[in-house]
Write an enzyme that holds these catalytic residues in place. Structure first.
Site, short mmCIF file in Angstrom:
data_model
loop_
_atom_site.label_atom_id
_atom_site.label_comp_id
_atom_site.label_asym_id
_atom_site.label_seq_id
_atom_site.Cartn_x
_atom_site.Cartn_y
_atom_site.Cartn_z
N GLU A 139 1.19 -14.77 -3.75
CA GLU A 139 1.86 -14.64 -2.45
C GLU A 139 3.29 -15.13 -2.57
OE1 GLU A 139 1.14 -12.52 0.11
OE2 GLU A 139 -0.78 -13.57 0.24
N ASP A 172 6.50 -11.53 -5.10
CA ASP A 172 7.04 -10.19 -5.37
C ASP A 172 8.55 -10.19 -5.48
OD1 ASP A 172 7.25 -10.78 -2.67
OD2 ASP A 172 6.66 -8.78 -1.98
N SER A 181 -2.72 11.65 16.87
CA SER A 181 -3.34 10.36 16.66
C SER A 181 -4.57 10.26 17.54
CB SER A 181 -2.37 9.22 16.99
OG SER A 181 -3.06 7.98 17.03
N GLY A 221 -2.69 -7.61 8.86
CA GLY A 221 -2.19 -7.90 7.53
C GLY A 221 -2.91 -7.14 6.44
N SER A 248 -2.38 -3.85 5.91
CA SER A 248 -1.49 -2.76 5.49
C SER A 248 -1.95 -1.39 5.96
CB SER A 248 -1.34 -2.77 3.95
OG SER A 248 -0.83 -4.00 3.53
N SER A 249 -2.18 -1.26 7.26
CA SER A 249 -2.55 0.03 7.82
C SER A 249 -1.41 1.03 7.69
CB SER A 249 -2.96 -0.12 9.28
OG SER A 249 -1.91 -0.71 10.05
N SER A 250 -0.16 0.56 7.75
CA SER A 250 0.98 1.49 7.65
C SER A 250 1.08 2.09 6.25
CB SER A 250 2.29 0.79 8.03
OG SER A 250 2.53 -0.32 7.20
N ASP A 292 1.77 -3.04 -1.14
CA ASP A 292 0.82 -2.43 -0.21
C ASP A 292 0.54 -0.98 -0.56
OD1 ASP A 292 1.05 -4.87 0.98
OD2 ASP A 292 2.12 -4.17 2.75
N TYR A 322 11.40 -16.00 6.18
CA TYR A 322 11.30 -15.17 4.97
C TYR A 322 12.65 -15.09 4.28
CZ TYR A 322 10.74 -10.91 2.15
OH TYR A 322 10.74 -9.99 1.13
#
Length: 386
Positions: free
Chosen positions: A34, A37, A68, A124, A126-128, A172, A222
């Site tokens: 984590e 990257d 959708s 979290g 990662s559906s996108s 992802d 971040y």
């Protein structure tokens, strides 16, 4: 979901008069690795059994329609016209992938599409990325395009940058495209080289506990963490000029450079260097079938994220503390950018129901917040369903 897929196929035939082809693209978890990257380090993701399902067929014209199922919304456009981001946020993931394929010189025709997902939004998982990869693979198959899966992952990432406005890493999309049932994938975030490792979790369940909070510190912190890591690299270069990222530094280098960096920068670098070591240690433990060792290393990562990298929060720490005190819980950590979201946990199958009950009740009692529970299993990456 199987029955729902059959219902959607029937709806597709009724709406468009043709039988769709169906594609599945999974969400992902990250076992360990984590905040490594952007430090050119390693991650260890896996595709899971929660997924996006894309139903698609040629329209026979330049006109295309996106539907959708879950949002009960639709969008029409002409495949030959110039594309730009639109106000309907979910549409941009599709338009961005089309844009990437067209920029690469691929010829597309009109199509009709319906999609649904059983990946919880905002969890979290990662559906996108799953949406981008599932749609991209559908177009590749439908129009017989020559696009390797690694290139598809890069296109999904670029689509998210350009059309959705999210500056995500590659992990992802990579996991959704390259996942393999029964395995995790060690990805080198610098070279994009990867290697599969067996993940024999048969005696254990992977369980996510959703903190049901998302503190608004995430984005600003971040950027601060990235800057602190870059500051640490500059200090490390004074003792070893060959170091260009924390991936190349070791703890001996860090000890030698400690006097020339702020204490907080030292702790950020310490976490990132140790986390890369932990990724490799977990890979070795998986090869040896030492699953309980994997759980212990996950706990070490959570401690580092909470105390050295400081991206955890009271809610995530509480979830881990409660779970750790449960018999049958062998390890866990916060997963993702931090300041909310989920913890990922390894729990013995024979104790999983009891652990879930104890964590749900304990979290509610401690903080007055409900937690959602997601039980996931490792699965294959994107592909066409028979």
């Amino acid at each position: 979901m199987i029955q729902k897929r059959e219902d959607i196929k029937d709806r597709f035939v009724e709406a468009f008069g043709t039988e769709p082809v169906v594609f599945r693209a999974p969400g992902r978890i990250n076992i360990i690795g984590e905040h490594t990257d952007y430090n050119d380090g390693f991650v260890l993701p896996a595709a899971i059994d929660l997924a996006v399902y894309v139903f698609i067929q040629r329209s026979g014209s330049d006109q295309s329609k996106l539907i959708s199922i879950d949002l009960d919304e639709s969008y029409f456009f002409n495949i030959k016209e110039a594309l730009a981001p639109v106000d309907q946020g979910w549409v941009n993931y599709f338009l961005g992938v089309i844009d990437q394929l067209q920029m690469a010189g691929h010829q597309l025709e009109g199509f009709n599409l319906m999609f649904t997902s059983d990946i919880p939004m905002g969890s979290g998982l990662s559906s996108s990325a799953a949406l981008e990869c599932g749609f991209g693979q559908a177009l590749i198959d439908l129009f017989d395009l020559n696009v390797p899966k690694m290139d598809l992952a890069k296109m999904g990432q670029a689509a998210e940058h350009k059309f959705a406005g999210v500056k995500c890493g590659i992990m992802d999309q990579f996991a959704s495209c390259m996942g393999k049932d029964g395995h995790v994938v060690r990805l080198d975030c610098r070279s994009l080289e990867f290697e599969y490792y067996p993940a024999d979790f048969k005696a254990y369940d992977l369980v996510l506990f959703d903190s049901n909070v998302k503190h608004n510190l995430a984005d600003s912190q971040y950027n601060i963490r990235r800057a602190q890591c870059e500051e640490g690299v500059k200090a490390l270069q004074s003792v070893n000029p060959d170091i260009t990222s924390l991936r190349e530094a070791n703890l001996e280098d860090l000890a030698e450079a400690q006097a020339s960096m702020e204490e907080v920068v030292y702790r950020r670098c310490k976490y990132a260097i140790e986390e890369n070591i932990r990724v490799q240690t977990v890979c070795e433990a998986l090869q040896a079938g030492e699953i309980e060792r994997v759980g212990q290393i996950m706990l070490e990562t959570h401690h580092g994220l909470s105390k050295d990298y400081e991206v955890s929060c009271k809610e995530l720490d509480t979830l881990i503390e409660i779970a750790t005190n449960c018999e049958g819980h062998i390890g866990g950590r916060m997963m993702g950018g931090g300041f909310g979201g989920c913890t990922i946990n390894l729990i013995r199958k024979d104790k999983v129901d009891k652990v879930i009950s104890q964590v749900v009740d304990g979290y509610k009692k401690a903080l007055g917040i409900d937690t959602k529970v997601y039980r996931v299993a490792i699965a294959d990456g994107v592909g066409r369903l028979k």
